[in-house]
Design an enzyme around this catalytic site. Structure first.
Site, PDB file in Angstrom:
ATOM      1  N   ARG A 142      39.831  40.378  56.418  1.00 25.66           N
ATOM      2  CA  ARG A 142      40.107  40.907  55.075  1.00 25.66           C
ATOM      3  C   ARG A 142      40.912  42.211  55.079  1.00 25.66           C
ATOM      4  O   ARG A 142      41.146  42.815  56.092  1.00 25.66           O
ATOM      5  CB  ARG A 142      38.792  41.131  54.326  1.00 25.66           C
ATOM      6  CG  ARG A 142      37.806  42.060  55.009  1.00 25.66           C
ATOM      7  CD  ARG A 142      36.541  42.191  54.150  1.00 25.66           C
ATOM      8  NE  ARG A 142      35.497  42.948  54.826  1.00 25.66           N
ATOM      9  CZ  ARG A 142      34.564  42.412  55.596  1.00 25.66           C
ATOM     10  NH1 ARG A 142      34.518  41.123  55.812  1.00 25.66           N
ATOM     11  NH2 ARG A 142      33.660  43.188  56.171  1.00 25.66           N
ATOM     12  N   MET A 197      32.737  50.997  41.124  1.00 25.91           N
ATOM     13  CA  MET A 197      34.017  51.115  41.843  1.00 25.91           C
ATOM     14  C   MET A 197      33.744  51.290  43.331  1.00 25.91           C
ATOM     15  O   MET A 197      32.885  52.069  43.704  1.00 25.91           O
ATOM     16  CB  MET A 197      34.770  52.340  41.322  1.00 25.91           C
ATOM     17  CG  MET A 197      35.923  52.812  42.205  1.00 25.91           C
ATOM     18  SD  MET A 197      36.517  54.467  41.744  1.00 25.91           S
ATOM     19  CE  MET A 197      37.765  54.099  40.544  1.00 25.91           C
ATOM     20  N   GLU A 238      37.322  47.373  58.926  1.00 24.64           N
ATOM     21  CA  GLU A 238      37.752  47.114  57.556  1.00 24.64           C
ATOM     22  C   GLU A 238      38.970  47.983  57.210  1.00 24.64           C
ATOM     23  O   GLU A 238      39.226  49.009  57.839  1.00 24.64           O
ATOM     24  CB  GLU A 238      36.615  47.428  56.579  1.00 24.64           C
ATOM     25  CG  GLU A 238      35.374  46.567  56.800  1.00 24.64           C
ATOM     26  CD  GLU A 238      34.335  46.727  55.696  1.00 24.64           C
ATOM     27  OE1 GLU A 238      33.941  47.867  55.406  1.00 24.64           O
ATOM     28  OE2 GLU A 238      33.939  45.698  55.108  1.00 24.64           O
ATOM     29  N   ASP A 250      36.466  50.564  47.089  1.00 16.05           N
ATOM     30  CA  ASP A 250      37.736  50.969  47.715  1.00 16.05           C
ATOM     31  C   ASP A 250      38.928  51.131  46.763  1.00 16.05           C
ATOM     32  O   ASP A 250      39.134  50.287  45.879  1.00 16.05           O
ATOM     33  CB  ASP A 250      38.213  49.900  48.711  1.00 16.05           C
ATOM     34  CG  ASP A 250      37.127  49.398  49.611  1.00 16.05           C
ATOM     35  OD1 ASP A 250      36.007  49.907  49.565  1.00 16.05           O
ATOM     36  OD2 ASP A 250      37.414  48.453  50.373  1.00 16.05           O
ATOM     37  N   TRP A 275      28.548  53.283  51.552  1.00 13.77           N
ATOM     38  CA  TRP A 275      27.682  52.109  51.435  1.00 13.77           C
ATOM     39  C   TRP A 275      26.243  52.496  51.725  1.00 13.77           C
ATOM     40  O   TRP A 275      25.959  53.246  52.646  1.00 13.77           O
ATOM     41  CB  TRP A 275      28.129  51.010  52.411  1.00 13.77           C
ATOM     42  CG  TRP A 275      29.432  50.386  51.997  1.00 13.77           C
ATOM     43  CD1 TRP A 275      30.636  50.491  52.636  1.00 13.77           C
ATOM     44  CD2 TRP A 275      29.664  49.574  50.839  1.00 13.77           C
ATOM     45  NE1 TRP A 275      31.604  49.795  51.941  1.00 13.77           N
ATOM     46  CE2 TRP A 275      31.036  49.224  50.844  1.00 13.77           C
ATOM     47  CE3 TRP A 275      28.856  49.114  49.797  1.00 13.77           C
ATOM     48  CZ2 TRP A 275      31.612  48.438  49.848  1.00 13.77           C
ATOM     49  CZ3 TRP A 275      29.436  48.325  48.803  1.00 13.77           C
ATOM     50  CH2 TRP A 275      30.794  47.996  48.842  1.00 13.77           C
ATOM     51  N   GLN A 277      38.450  48.295  43.785  1.00 14.98           N
ATOM     52  CA  GLN A 277      37.373  47.308  43.778  1.00 14.98           C
ATOM     53  C   GLN A 277      36.438  47.644  42.625  1.00 14.98           C
ATOM     54  O   GLN A 277      35.963  48.788  42.520  1.00 14.98           O
ATOM     55  CB  GLN A 277      36.619  47.355  45.113  1.00 14.98           C
ATOM     56  CG  GLN A 277      37.423  46.823  46.275  1.00 14.98           C
ATOM     57  CD  GLN A 277      37.532  45.303  46.221  1.00 14.98           C
ATOM     58  OE1 GLN A 277      36.609  44.607  46.578  1.00 14.98           O
ATOM     59  NE2 GLN A 277      38.669  44.801  45.760  1.00 14.98           N
ATOM     60  N   TRP A 305      27.490  46.961  43.202  1.00 13.67           N
ATOM     61  CA  TRP A 305      28.486  46.078  43.790  1.00 13.67           C
ATOM     62  C   TRP A 305      28.173  44.645  43.360  1.00 13.67           C
ATOM     63  O   TRP A 305      27.004  44.243  43.327  1.00 13.67           O
ATOM     64  CB  TRP A 305      28.467  46.226  45.316  1.00 13.67           C
ATOM     65  CG  TRP A 305      29.580  45.476  45.955  1.00 13.67           C
ATOM     66  CD1 TRP A 305      30.862  45.898  46.120  1.00 13.67           C
ATOM     67  CD2 TRP A 305      29.509  44.139  46.485  1.00 13.67           C
ATOM     68  NE1 TRP A 305      31.601  44.911  46.719  1.00 13.67           N
ATOM     69  CE2 TRP A 305      30.803  43.828  46.958  1.00 13.67           C
ATOM     70  CE3 TRP A 305      28.501  43.193  46.593  1.00 13.67           C
ATOM     71  CZ2 TRP A 305      31.105  42.608  47.544  1.00 13.67           C
ATOM     72  CZ3 TRP A 305      28.799  41.974  47.174  1.00 13.67           C
ATOM     73  CH2 TRP A 305      30.092  41.690  47.648  1.00 13.67           C
TER      74      TRP A 305
HETATM   75  C1  FRU Z   1      35.179  48.099  52.250  1.00  8.14           C
HETATM   76  C2  FRU Z   1      34.967  46.666  51.813  1.00  8.14           C
HETATM   77  C3  FRU Z   1      36.166  45.823  52.179  1.00  8.14           C
HETATM   78  C4  FRU Z   1      36.082  44.684  51.205  1.00  8.14           C
HETATM   79  C5  FRU Z   1      35.556  45.366  49.969  1.00  8.14           C
HETATM   80  C6  FRU Z   1      34.622  44.514  49.166  1.00  8.14           C
HETATM   81  O1  FRU Z   1      34.414  49.028  51.567  1.00  8.14           O
HETATM   82  O2  FRU Z   1      33.787  46.174  52.369  1.00  8.14           O
HETATM   83  O3  FRU Z   1      36.184  45.407  53.528  1.00  8.14           O
HETATM   84  O4  FRU Z   1      37.319  44.105  50.998  1.00  8.14           O
HETATM   85  O5  FRU Z   1      34.873  46.528  50.402  1.00  8.14           O
HETATM   86  O6  FRU Z   1      34.306  45.123  47.948  1.00  8.14           O
END
Ligand code: FRU
Length: 477
Positions: free
Chosen positions: A158, A36, A212, A38, A295, A54, A62
């Site tokens: 995005r 998981m 972002e 965002d 991250w 996500q 990821w």
């Molecule tokens: C932020 C991000 C967003 C993107 C998503 C991809 O953590 O990098 O910018 O949409 O995660 O998983």
């Protein structure tokens, strides 16, 4: 359900009973299995709060981004639902990236980023477009395809955040233009045709190459621009994490320029808080949830079959100086079981065990700073985590020390100006969230205590510390 969604949901059903629960949160939202990041599409629809996120259902790293889904009546007790989006269309074949949700008549509409490469995966071949999916029941979604293409010459574009204002829809999108982060604004009458409406804000030399997850909302008489910049460098005690999440307060009206009244401030000062998104509750509160991870930080729970979790929902308000205050939503009090009163009022060069084993707890502490001269004093969890005052630097510190997991170091905020330091601390199996003096600051970090290393201790070193209040509650699952 499409075959890509069936496969993804089957993967979760197969894997969810295999996870090792040692660090799995007891009262935070985390994936049933897999990865998981965002929070996405936070909304209220049809009697439920919805949290999408996500999600990689296949492995706890990821990967191909899906949208996981959970709903709740109270933002506290969450029910997992089937995955709603898989990267399977021409416009989102390489990932359904972050986005938001709005209620459009009798439908819940998701606006998200379709991530795709034209050819080999590299920045020059990257195209990010904004897509729409809609639902009448809030569970099954119909994919409506792309609604906004990539602007000419831009590759990183995005994380659309959509809202309704006046008689139009508005959308902010994060963009990287010539390696400078910015937030672009679009408007629409129907969520389908979008028109460019300018730049809300752009990075200066120190503010990063990409912004972002922008969000843009009213709070009191101010307008808050919240976003997650990449590429800011650490300075003293600030911006210590790889990426930041923060905000500016300012003023804005439809058709006008955004006028920021303050420089960028971080939202949370712990090790792990990123990509927060806000939404409005039916009773008008502005609530924020962030990703409780960072991250490139080691996530030891990957070994257990899952990775990443969301923060507690936090209600936002503005201080007299127009700074954001974040306090845990009041619904969380419903999780409190019987109170544990720790009978302690004073500590002098002492370590006092207050709980033999603490996993999921809320803790309320009030220290009298005017009567606390100890060099350090505070609360320790096992060997590896502490929340303490460092009198020499006059700061409140959250420290973790898990060298076996590559996670050591501290984060800190200044002590409040008055005599009282009041802390609300939310402990879960692998997280700690500290709220200072009614939300003036918060510090959120992941922690990884061993099963037999969860003793809670109040301590003072080199001197005395005075406590007015020391109370705790075990939290219901
Ligand atoms: C932020 C991000 C967003 C993107 C998503 C991809 O953590 O990098 O910018 O949409 O995660 O998983």
């Amino acid at each position: 359900m499409t075959s890509a969604l069936s496969l993804a949901n089957r993967a979760i059903q197969e894997k969810k009973d295999e996870i090792n629960p040692r660090w799995y949160p007891s009262y935070h939202l985390a994936p049933q299995a897999g990865w998981m990041n965002d929070p996405n599409g936070l909304s209220w629809f049809d009697g439920y709060y919805h949290a999408f996120y996500q999600h990689n259902p296949y492995t706890p790293v990821w990967g191909p981004m899906h949208w996981g889904h959970a709903r709740s009546r109270d933002m506290v007790n969450w029910e997992h639902l089937p995955i709603v989006l898989a990267p399977e269309g021409a416009e989102d074949k390489d990932g359904c990236y972050s986005g938001s949700a709005v209620v459009d008549g009798d439908r819940l509409a998701l606006i998200y980023t379709g991530h795709k490469f034209h050819g080999q995966p590299c920045d020059d071949n990257l195209f990010q477009v904004q897509c729409l999916a809609t639902s009448r029941d809030g569970v099954h979604f119909q994919r409506d395809g792309m609604v906004l293409d990539t602007p000419q010459g831009v590759h990183h574009f995005r994380d659309p955040k959509v809202w309704r204002e006046g008689d139009q829809w508005f959308m902010v999108v994060g963009a990287r233009v010539d390696d400078i982060g910015e937030v672009q604004l679009y408007r629409s009458a129907d969520l389908r045709q979008w028109e460019y409406a300018g730049v809300i804000a752009r990075a200066d030399a120190e503010m990063g190459y990409m912004w972002e997850c922008p969000d843009f909302f009213s709070l009191g008489d101010k307008r808050v621009l919240m976003f997650s910049p990449q590429g800011m460098t650490a300075k003293g005690y600030t911006n210590r994490n790889l990426f930041q999440s923060g905000y500016m307060t300012g003023q804005w009206q439809i058709g006008g320029e955004y006028c920021a009244l303050q420089p960028f401030q971080e939202m949370d000062y712990g090790h792990d808080f990123y990509a927060p998104q806000s939404f409005e509750t039916p009773d008008g509160r502005r609530v924020v949830i962030g990703w409780l991870a960072m991250w490139e930080s080691p996530m030891p729970e990957k070994a257990d079959g899952w990775a990443g979790m969301l923060s507690l929902p936090r209600e936002l308000s503005l201080s007299a100086e127009d700074k954001l205050r974040m306090t845990p939503v009041k619904e969380l009090e419903s999780l409190r079981k019987e109170p544990h009163l720790w009978s302690v009022s004073q500590l002098k060069d002492q370590a006092l065990v207050v709980e033999a084993h603490a996993e999921a707890m809320e803790i309320a502490l009030e220290w009298d700073l005017s009567q606390s001269r100890a060099e350090t004093f505070g609360l320790r969890l096992g060997r590896g985590a502490s929340v303490h005052v460092d009198s020499q630097s006059q700061r409140l510190v959250v420290e973790r020390d898990y060298p076996e997991h590559g996670l050591c170091g501290y984060r800190s905020v200044p002590l409040p100006a008055g005599n009282i330091l009041s802390l609300r601390i939310f402990l879960d199996r692998s997280s700690i969230e500290v709220f200072v003096n009614d939300g003036e600051y918060s510090l959120s970090s992941r922690i990884y205590p061993a099963q037999d290393d969860r003793q809670l201790t109040l301590f003072s070193q080199h001197g005395q510390a005075l406590i007015h209040k020391a109370q705790a509650w075990a939290m219901a699952d």
